[in-house]
Each structure stands twice: as C-alpha cells, then as structure tokens.
Design a protein around this motif. Structure first.
Motif, mmCIF file in Angstrom:
data_model
loop_
_atom_site.group_PDB
_atom_site.id
_atom_site.type_symbol
_atom_site.label_atom_id
_atom_site.label_comp_id
_atom_site.label_asym_id
_atom_site.label_seq_id
_atom_site.Cartn_x
_atom_site.Cartn_y
_atom_site.Cartn_z
ATOM 1 N N PHE A 1 14.295 44.504 39.223
ATOM 2 C CA PHE A 1 14.985 45.696 38.716
ATOM 3 C C PHE A 1 14.878 46.934 39.101
ATOM 4 O O PHE A 1 13.646 47.133 39.835
ATOM 5 C CB PHE A 1 14.682 45.785 37.082
ATOM 6 C CG PHE A 1 15.033 44.229 36.261
ATOM 7 C CD1 PHE A 1 16.380 44.069 35.798
ATOM 8 C CD2 PHE A 1 14.025 43.350 36.226
ATOM 9 C CE1 PHE A 1 16.690 43.217 35.238
ATOM 10 C CE2 PHE A 1 14.327 42.274 35.415
ATOM 11 C CZ PHE A 1 15.766 42.104 34.971
ATOM 12 N N THR A 2 15.928 47.892 39.049
ATOM 13 C CA THR A 2 15.707 49.104 39.778
ATOM 14 C C THR A 2 15.230 50.182 38.670
ATOM 15 O O THR A 2 15.867 50.494 37.786
ATOM 16 C CB THR A 2 17.192 49.614 40.183
ATOM 17 O OG1 THR A 2 17.764 48.387 41.086
ATOM 18 C CG2 THR A 2 16.784 50.934 40.972
ATOM 19 N N LEU A 3 14.210 50.724 38.773
ATOM 20 C CA LEU A 3 13.402 51.817 37.922
ATOM 21 C C LEU A 3 14.099 53.033 38.387
ATOM 22 O O LEU A 3 14.060 53.412 39.587
ATOM 23 C CB LEU A 3 11.962 51.988 38.000
ATOM 24 C CG LEU A 3 11.284 50.586 37.991
ATOM 25 C CD1 LEU A 3 9.862 50.884 37.914
ATOM 26 C CD2 LEU A 3 11.621 49.864 36.788
ATOM 27 N N LEU A 4 14.517 53.991 37.330
ATOM 28 C CA LEU A 4 15.267 55.285 37.613
ATOM 29 C C LEU A 4 14.218 56.265 37.652
ATOM 30 O O LEU A 4 14.331 57.371 38.272
ATOM 31 C CB LEU A 4 16.173 55.539 36.474
ATOM 32 C CG LEU A 4 17.621 55.026 36.507
ATOM 33 C CD1 LEU A 4 18.418 55.246 35.368
ATOM 34 C CD2 LEU A 4 18.298 55.084 37.708
ATOM 35 N N ASN A 5 12.972 55.937 37.289
ATOM 36 C CA ASN A 5 11.918 56.914 37.620
ATOM 37 C C ASN A 5 10.478 55.947 37.915
ATOM 38 O O ASN A 5 10.246 55.098 37.279
ATOM 39 C CB ASN A 5 11.555 58.123 36.517
ATOM 40 C CG ASN A 5 11.683 57.328 34.937
ATOM 41 O OD1 ASN A 5 12.534 56.683 34.312
ATOM 42 N ND2 ASN A 5 10.347 57.480 34.365
ATOM 43 N N GLU A 6 9.884 56.499 38.941
ATOM 44 C CA GLU A 6 8.815 55.478 39.348
ATOM 45 C C GLU A 6 7.389 55.878 38.544
ATOM 46 O O GLU A 6 6.571 55.003 38.614
ATOM 47 C CB GLU A 6 8.517 56.125 41.059
ATOM 48 C CG GLU A 6 9.584 55.442 41.683
ATOM 49 C CD GLU A 6 9.568 53.910 41.952
ATOM 50 O OE1 GLU A 6 8.526 53.207 41.719
ATOM 51 O OE2 GLU A 6 10.860 53.562 41.898
ATOM 52 N N THR A 7 7.374 57.096 37.798
ATOM 53 C CA THR A 7 6.454 57.298 36.888
ATOM 54 C C THR A 7 7.077 57.576 35.474
ATOM 55 O O THR A 7 7.921 58.013 35.506
ATOM 56 C CB THR A 7 5.384 58.399 37.301
ATOM 57 O OG1 THR A 7 6.202 59.553 37.556
ATOM 58 C CG2 THR A 7 4.882 58.280 38.873
ATOM 59 N N PRO A 8 6.166 57.090 34.353
ATOM 60 C CA PRO A 8 6.906 57.400 33.229
ATOM 61 C C PRO A 8 6.959 58.809 32.822
ATOM 62 O O PRO A 8 5.957 59.495 33.625
ATOM 63 C CB PRO A 8 5.586 56.913 32.521
ATOM 64 C CG PRO A 8 4.712 55.930 33.246
ATOM 65 C CD PRO A 8 4.749 56.387 34.517
ATOM 66 N N LYS A 9 7.848 59.200 32.130
ATOM 67 C CA LYS A 9 7.913 60.322 32.005
ATOM 68 C C LYS A 9 8.045 60.758 30.183
ATOM 69 O O LYS A 9 8.279 59.736 29.520
ATOM 70 C CB LYS A 9 9.143 61.098 32.474
ATOM 71 C CG LYS A 9 10.573 60.349 32.212
ATOM 72 C CD LYS A 9 11.656 61.053 32.910
ATOM 73 C CE LYS A 9 13.024 60.566 32.554
ATOM 74 N NZ LYS A 9 14.064 61.087 33.368
ATOM 75 N N LYS A 10 7.688 62.167 29.937
ATOM 76 C CA LYS A 10 7.670 62.428 28.411
ATOM 77 C C LYS A 10 9.279 62.246 27.765
ATOM 78 O O LYS A 10 10.057 63.153 28.153
ATOM 79 C CB LYS A 10 6.966 63.646 28.312
ATOM 80 C CG LYS A 10 6.986 64.228 26.962
ATOM 81 C CD LYS A 10 5.585 63.728 26.079
ATOM 82 C CE LYS A 10 5.271 64.530 24.871
ATOM 83 N NZ LYS A 10 6.179 64.229 23.801
ATOM 84 N N GLY A 11 9.189 61.442 26.871
ATOM 85 C CA GLY A 11 10.670 61.332 26.332
ATOM 86 C C GLY A 11 10.416 62.004 24.789
ATOM 87 O O GLY A 11 9.581 62.618 24.554
ATOM 88 N N ALA A 12 11.530 61.655 23.946
ATOM 89 C CA ALA A 12 11.380 62.346 22.595
ATOM 90 C C ALA A 12 10.626 61.352 21.856
ATOM 91 O O ALA A 12 10.189 60.145 22.199
ATOM 92 C CB ALA A 12 13.104 62.141 21.881
ATOM 93 N N ASP A 13 10.530 61.688 20.589
ATOM 94 C CA ASP A 13 9.664 60.999 19.478
ATOM 95 C C ASP A 13 8.325 60.359 20.027
ATOM 96 O O ASP A 13 7.939 59.666 19.791
ATOM 97 C CB ASP A 13 10.629 59.724 19.365
ATOM 98 C CG ASP A 13 10.114 59.419 17.995
ATOM 99 O OD1 ASP A 13 9.852 59.938 17.076
ATOM 100 O OD2 ASP A 13 10.512 57.990 17.452
#
Ligand code: ZN
Length: 134
Positions: free
Chosen positions: A97-109
């Motif tokens: 699968f293709t990840l759109l970001n290579e490191t986790p980012k801070k999302g909502a909630d």
C-alpha cells in the motif's frame, strides 16, 4: 485494525451540515476542531461506537477544497482505529500500500494519523488513527 473509528465526509459549509446531521442523527455534534496544518475545520458526531467527522475547507488549496472541486460533497475517507500506528504503517507498506505520509502526523480528535493513497485501496482514502495517550 481494531474497528472503524470514523467516516469522514467533505462538506461545503460546516455549520449548515452540522444542522443537517443533527437532524439526521437526532443529536448534536460533540465538538468542533480546526486542524490548521490541513486547512480544515472539523466537527464530530458520536454514533454508537463510531463517529462521523464532517470536514470543511478553510483555504482554497486544502485537500478538502480540492476533493469538493473534483467530486463534490460526500464520503471523503474511512478511518480505522489501530493499536500501534507505526506497526500498522510498516505492515501495510510491506503489503504494497502507498502511504501518503511516512511518519504519523497529528490529526483532529487527539489522534496520530496516517493516510493511504486511494489508488492503492480501490479508490477509498484510508486513514489510520491511534489515540494519543497522555
Ligand atoms: Zn478523519
């Protein structure tokens, strides 16, 4: 993956859609939150153990604005709750699968998030999210 955490819906006008969804679901949203880095305002409704996330663009070039320009309002992504986002990201990458970001980012909630490219998931944008435990 533990469960579907929420379904993200792109809307043009958050306050109008908050009214619409409160009529639809018979309850009010429990929070709104701006994610400045993504150029969105969000609101959340609890439906059983799952949530509905409404997303409104706050600027022309935000991903939500682009989505609405291309496809109109509607289902934008499905978010899955994961125990350990780094482990899942590694597993899914190895599965091709293709990840759109290579490191986790801070999302909502209060979540760490990672998105999978819809081209690798039958056209559905997938969000992985892990609750940030303080
Ligand atoms: Zn989401």
């Amino acid at each position: 993956m533990l469960k579907i955490e929420h379904i993200g819906i792109a809307v043009k006008n958050l306050s109008e859609s908050n009214n619409l969804f409160s009529k639809l679901l018979g309850k009010k949203h429990y929070k709104t939150e701006a994610v400045v880095s993504e150029g969105v305002n969000t609101s959340f409704f609890q439906v059983g153990e799952n949530k509905i996330e409404l997303l409104e663009a706050t600027k022309e070039n935000s991903p939500i604005a682009k989505f609405i320009n291309k496809k109109g309002e509607g289902v934008h992504h499905i978010a899955y709750d994961v125990e350990d986002i780094l482990t899942e990201m590694k597993r899914l990458k190895e599965e091709g699968f293709t990840l759109l970001n290579e490191t986790p980012k801070k999302g909502a909630d209060n979540k760490l998030v990672c998105f999978l490219h819809p081209k690798s998931t039958n056209g559905v944008l997938i969000e992985l999210c892990q609750e940030i435990k303080s």
